[in-house]
Scaffold this active site. Sequence first.
Site, short mmCIF file in Angstrom:
data_model
loop_
_atom_site.label_atom_id
_atom_site.label_comp_id
_atom_site.label_asym_id
_atom_site.label_seq_id
_atom_site.Cartn_x
_atom_site.Cartn_y
_atom_site.Cartn_z
N LYS A 196 -63.69 -61.94 81.61
CA LYS A 196 -62.82 -63.10 81.45
C LYS A 196 -62.66 -63.46 79.96
O LYS A 196 -63.34 -62.90 79.11
CB LYS A 196 -63.37 -64.29 82.24
CG LYS A 196 -63.43 -64.01 83.75
CD LYS A 196 -62.06 -63.70 84.33
CE LYS A 196 -62.04 -63.57 85.84
NZ LYS A 196 -62.60 -62.32 86.35
C1 LIG Z 1 -58.61 -64.40 90.57
C2 LIG Z 1 -60.10 -64.48 90.66
N1 LIG Z 1 -60.66 -65.32 91.53
C3 LIG Z 1 -61.99 -65.44 91.64
C4 LIG Z 1 -62.84 -64.70 90.86
C5 LIG Z 1 -64.30 -64.84 91.09
O1 LIG Z 1 -65.01 -65.07 89.94
P1 LIG Z 1 -66.51 -64.51 89.80
O2 LIG Z 1 -66.43 -63.05 89.63
O3 LIG Z 1 -67.02 -65.24 88.60
O4 LIG Z 1 -67.23 -64.90 91.04
C6 LIG Z 1 -62.31 -63.82 89.93
C7 LIG Z 1 -63.18 -63.03 89.03
O5 LIG Z 1 -63.37 -61.90 89.08
C8 LIG Z 1 -60.91 -63.68 89.84
O6 LIG Z 1 -60.36 -62.84 88.97
#
Ligand SMILES: Cc1ncc(COP(=O)(O)O)c(C=O)c1O
Length: 393
Positions: A196
């Site tokens: 990110k």
């Molecule tokens: C669009 C989207 N939603 C949710 C997530 C979930 O985040 P995390 O990987 O921090 O749980 C991500 C991350 O990969 C994402 O890109």
Amino acid sequence: MPSPAAARPPVKPAEPFLPFTRPSIDDATIAGVAEVLRSGWITSGPQVKEFEARLSEFFGGRPVRVFNSGTCTMEIALRIAGVGPGDEVITTPLTWVASSNVILETGASPVFVDIDPATRTIDLGRVEAAVTPRTRAILPVDLAGLPVDRDRLNRIAGSRGLRVVEDAAQSFGSSWKARRIGSFGDFVSISFHANKNITTCEGGCLVMNDEREASLAEQYRLQGVVRSGRDGMEVELVGGKFNMTDVAARIGLGQLPHLAEFLDKRRDLARAYFEEFDRPEARSLGLGLPPANFTDSNWHMFQVILPEERMAVRRSEVMEEMQSAGIGTGVHYPAIHLFKLYRAMGWKEGDFPHAEYAGRNILTLPLFPAMARSDVPRVVRALASILRKHRKA
Ligand SMILES: Cc1ncc(COP(=O)(O)O)c(C=O)c1O
């Protein structure tokens, strides 16, 4: 006579492999992490509190809590909103599967609405038709960092009495009409996963509306526990184990001051992609480009849609050949409703044609702050030559 060695042309080192993303973590942050590790307090503590305070400032003073992912943040927001069995939550099929898995986790049902093929995000024009008496919330996703139209979204939610859980996992630093994403709206969920725009390795934060919601979020974050006095402890709801460590929070604190510079770099690289794709030899390839948005998007990703009908090969082969050319690419994402788990619930091919086309053909190209502008022509040239080679006869 020159020696055989001298006669050989100098060996040009191969260009280093270009991944599609890579975090930038500076030495001061690494030193800060070492300090935390030596401090004797490595799980949630003062760094977490400090990171939450900085994030709250960033989001205009709204309550913010940090967690160990940007997945649990969405699930917790849904639980605070009272979403549960029998309820429906409207979302997009073109996202990381976390966005709809969290809806299932609460016992509710996802209701997918196809994407707008231009923005690749949920088609708000179709949302109202998907609202039923069981709908409790909308969970839109800012794919690639491009914000969903917040005016229209909040108008629909307001007029139908729905909560909104913005999956802003990818849009940290994006804005909507000069207002920072997260500084307004209902629940806003951000991810600090390694790829990110700022990272804590793994992690996330949830922006909420008031201290009551923040207190509930704290309970859901850690086993439902509420402490009082020196030894008081009470549990009133089933919470999980979603707290962020001080080590991770220290990384986030080191990343935050770099956000503006990271955003500038990302925007500049995106501009370079548009310049390269605007050359006649690239224009004729028939690639789908993202909207050229330089006001709102944080350019979390630069994604093209391959011209399936003109290609004699599939996306996987294009990726394979890009890899051989020293360039990493990614797929974000296949359409969720076609995964086995979701097919077993009744979804099938043809349900959401725009998401399915994008899901088969979307390709993420390299873009990260440490990438050089001069890498962009190399990526576009490689992709163009692969697509020309495999053009359908
Ligand atoms: C669009 C989207 N939603 C949710 C997530 C979930 O985040 P995390 O990987 O921090 O749980 C991500 C991350 O990969 C994402 O890109």
